[in-house]
Design a protein around this motif. Structure first.
Motif, short mmCIF file in Angstrom:
data_model
loop_
_atom_site.label_atom_id
_atom_site.label_comp_id
_atom_site.label_asym_id
_atom_site.label_seq_id
_atom_site.Cartn_x
_atom_site.Cartn_y
_atom_site.Cartn_z
N GLU A 38 -25.96 54.01 -62.33
CA GLU A 38 -26.43 54.93 -63.37
C GLU A 38 -26.58 56.35 -62.86
OE1 GLU A 38 -29.98 53.39 -65.07
OE2 GLU A 38 -29.01 51.61 -65.92
N LYS A 39 -26.60 56.53 -61.53
CA LYS A 39 -26.73 57.86 -60.93
C LYS A 39 -25.78 57.98 -59.74
CE LYS A 39 -31.54 58.62 -62.30
NZ LYS A 39 -32.91 58.99 -61.84
N ILE A 40 -25.38 59.21 -59.45
CA ILE A 40 -24.50 59.47 -58.31
C ILE A 40 -25.28 59.28 -57.01
CG2 ILE A 40 -23.19 61.25 -57.10
CD1 ILE A 40 -21.77 60.19 -59.52
N THR A 41 -24.65 58.63 -56.05
CA THR A 41 -25.20 58.47 -54.71
C THR A 41 -24.21 59.04 -53.69
OG1 THR A 41 -24.20 56.31 -54.24
CG2 THR A 41 -26.28 56.32 -55.48
N LEU A 42 -24.66 59.18 -52.47
CA LEU A 42 -23.76 59.68 -51.42
C LEU A 42 -22.55 58.76 -51.24
CD1 LEU A 42 -26.23 60.96 -48.66
CD2 LEU A 42 -24.65 62.33 -50.03
N SER A 43 -22.72 57.48 -51.50
CA SER A 43 -21.61 56.53 -51.34
C SER A 43 -20.45 56.85 -52.28
CB SER A 43 -22.09 55.10 -51.60
OG SER A 43 -22.99 54.69 -50.60
N HIS A 44 -20.72 57.51 -53.38
CA HIS A 44 -19.63 57.86 -54.31
C HIS A 44 -18.69 58.90 -53.71
CE1 HIS A 44 -22.45 56.24 -57.53
NE2 HIS A 44 -21.36 55.51 -57.63
N THR A 258 -8.03 59.52 -44.44
CA THR A 258 -9.19 60.39 -44.28
C THR A 258 -10.46 59.60 -44.60
OG1 THR A 258 -8.73 61.26 -46.51
CG2 THR A 258 -7.88 62.50 -44.65
N ARG A 259 -11.17 59.96 -45.69
CA ARG A 259 -12.41 59.23 -46.01
C ARG A 259 -12.11 57.75 -46.20
NH1 ARG A 259 -14.58 61.65 -51.25
NH2 ARG A 259 -12.35 61.55 -51.72
N GLY A 260 -12.94 56.91 -45.60
CA GLY A 260 -12.74 55.47 -45.69
C GLY A 260 -11.85 54.92 -44.61
N GLY A 261 -11.14 55.80 -43.90
CA GLY A 261 -10.36 55.39 -42.74
C GLY A 261 -9.14 54.55 -43.07
N PRO A 301 -14.17 51.50 -36.14
CA PRO A 301 -13.21 52.61 -36.11
C PRO A 301 -12.23 52.59 -37.27
CG PRO A 301 -13.40 51.60 -33.93
CD PRO A 301 -14.16 50.72 -34.88
N LEU A 302 -11.97 51.41 -37.83
CA LEU A 302 -11.00 51.30 -38.92
C LEU A 302 -11.52 51.86 -40.25
CD1 LEU A 302 -9.64 47.77 -38.05
CD2 LEU A 302 -8.27 49.85 -38.18
N THR A 303 -12.83 52.14 -40.35
CA THR A 303 -13.37 52.74 -41.57
C THR A 303 -13.83 54.18 -41.33
OG1 THR A 303 -15.61 51.89 -41.14
CG2 THR A 303 -14.12 50.51 -42.45
N ILE A 304 -13.53 54.74 -40.15
CA ILE A 304 -13.94 56.10 -39.81
C ILE A 304 -12.86 57.09 -40.24
CG2 ILE A 304 -14.62 57.65 -37.94
CD1 ILE A 304 -16.62 55.44 -38.45
N ALA A 305 -13.27 58.25 -40.74
CA ALA A 305 -12.34 59.26 -41.26
C ALA A 305 -11.51 59.88 -40.14
CB ALA A 305 -13.11 60.35 -41.99
N ASN A 306 -10.27 60.22 -40.49
CA ASN A 306 -9.34 60.93 -39.62
C ASN A 306 -8.82 62.14 -40.39
OD1 ASN A 306 -8.92 58.44 -37.64
ND2 ASN A 306 -8.66 57.71 -39.72
N PRO A 368 -21.61 55.40 -44.17
CA PRO A 368 -22.29 55.62 -42.91
C PRO A 368 -22.16 57.06 -42.41
CG PRO A 368 -20.23 54.48 -42.54
CD PRO A 368 -20.43 54.53 -44.02
N LEU A 369 -21.15 57.80 -42.92
CA LEU A 369 -20.90 59.15 -42.46
C LEU A 369 -20.71 60.11 -43.64
CD1 LEU A 369 -18.29 58.41 -39.65
CD2 LEU A 369 -20.70 58.92 -39.33
N PRO A 370 -21.79 60.43 -44.39
CA PRO A 370 -21.62 61.37 -45.50
C PRO A 370 -21.25 62.76 -45.01
CG PRO A 370 -23.94 60.92 -45.10
CD PRO A 370 -23.16 59.97 -44.24
#
Length: 373
Positions: A38-44, A258-261, A301-306, A368-370
């Motif tokens: 119902e509301k925006i979070t950093l995860s979005h 990039t985001r999400g790796g 490492p597979l979910t870290i941004a590049n 984990p890394l906003p």
């Protein structure tokens, strides 16, 4: 999916359990994404599952059209009565801190926009730059950021040709946010799309993963971890040009993880193409400093941004040629074939681990890394 080999140390019961989990997840994915928040979070803003829920639940249905519905990093199209095709993309940068080992928000904005054009096989030409500045932001820092953008654009052979500036009250923008858009000449024959993967394709990765995300986290949090990890931010247009010169239309998809790796990016491809992607853990390049930091911080490492790596899906018979061409380029020296495309289970990505097991590799969940880019 390949049948488990006899040297796999997992028991038959463990293998069945993994296969049942894969099938359950595959069935759930038939329904794609749902927005229940119902509301925006950093995860979005993570690029992972929450981002996809937001896009599918709000933006995609509102703006639906054939170009947008492809959900590629840039759109390619012909202006009526003209040729060649054009590529167009846009992105916004809110990274924190603004200056980090290996780069800054300005350099990141130029490179990220170039790379989104490159994923459509385009030659980048022109960029726009829009700045949202916070009241009280130091002019000296703004000069550094703008100078970095200008230098990065010059190095890459592109021009910033238009822009905009807005100022908001103190405390409303965290210094500076940058929006960029990019235009380029699309490849004359190649059709981009993450829905073009075919069984038998190989997955190539242009170098070690996780450097950018870990560099940002360590710089932001001032953690007591002794490491010299730097962001991998870089423009990849010349690397991809060399790849096209070597194997051309044998390339089926290009994506910068990039985001999400890597994990999230490959899941997007698998879902779009209704295929499975199998990765070999031992083949995935990760710098030891990044791996160590991830172990300490409980990250994958597979979910870290590049910001300077490219995933390439290429036909199996051309994989070795593609590998050789990329390794000849300074930005692709550590390119590796990290996996392959299979016909089933559709929409799934899984990892063959170093110990001989197998696990489902899902999209990033949470954030984990906003503020990573």
């Amino acid at each position: 999916m390949d049948e488990p080999t006899t040297h796999n140390p997992q028991t038959a019961g463990q293998i069945d359990e993994v296969l049942q989990k894969i099938e359950k997840t595959r069935q759930a994915r038939r329904h794609k994404f749902y927005l229940r928040d119902e509301k925006i979070t950093l995860s979005h803003g993570s690029g992972g599952k929450s981002s996809h829920n937001l896009i599918e639940g709000v933006f995609a249905p509102a703006f639906s059209n054939p170009l947008l519905d492809a959900m590629d990093d840039s759109a390619t199209f012909n202006i009526v009565g003209t040729n060649p095709r054009l590529a167009f993309t846009t992105d916004t940068y809110v990274v924190s801190p603004l200056f980090f080992p290996g780069g800054d928000i300005g350099r990141l904005a130029v490179h990220g926009t170039i790379n989104d054009l490159v994923t459509s096989g385009a030659q980048p030409l022109y960029l726009s730059a829009g700045f949202i500045l916070e009241e009280g932001f130091p002019i000296a820092d703004l000069r550094k950021i703008v100078g970095s953008m200008a230098e990065s654009a010059k190095e890459a052979g592109v021009f910033v040709v238009t822009g905009d500036t807005k100022v908001v009250q103190r405390g409303k923008a965290d210094g500076v946010f940058i929006n960029t858009a990019g235009v380029g000449l699309a490849h004359p024959t190649w059709q981009p799309g993450q829905n073009r993967l075919q069984a038998g394709d190989k997955v190539l990765l242009s170098g070690p993963i996780g450097d950018h995300g870990i560099a940002i986290m360590l710089a932001r949090e001032a953690l007591e971890i002794e490491t010299e990890v730097q962001s991998d931010t870089a423009p990849l247009h010349t690397l991809v040009a060399a790849l096209f010169a070597a194997v051309g239309d044998s390339i089926h998809c290009l994506k910068d993880p990039t985001r999400g790796g890597v994990a999230t990016t490959l899941n997007e491809m698998a879902l779009s193409s209704d295929v499975a992607i199998a990765l070999d853990e031992h083949a995935i390049p990760v710098h030891s400093e990044v791996r160590g930091a991830c172990e300490i911080l409980g990250l994958d490492p597979l979910t870290i941004a590049n910001e300077g790596k490219m995933l390439v899906i290429v036909s199996g018979e051309k994989a070795d040629e593609a590998l050789a061409a990329m390794r000849k380029h300074p930005l692709g020296r550590e390119t590796a074939i990290i996996g392959s495309v299979q016909s089933s289970p559709e929409g799934m990505v899984f990892l063959r681990t170093d110990i001989g097991g197998m696990r489902v590799l899902d999209m990033l969940v949470g954030d984990p890394l906003p503020r990573i880019c």
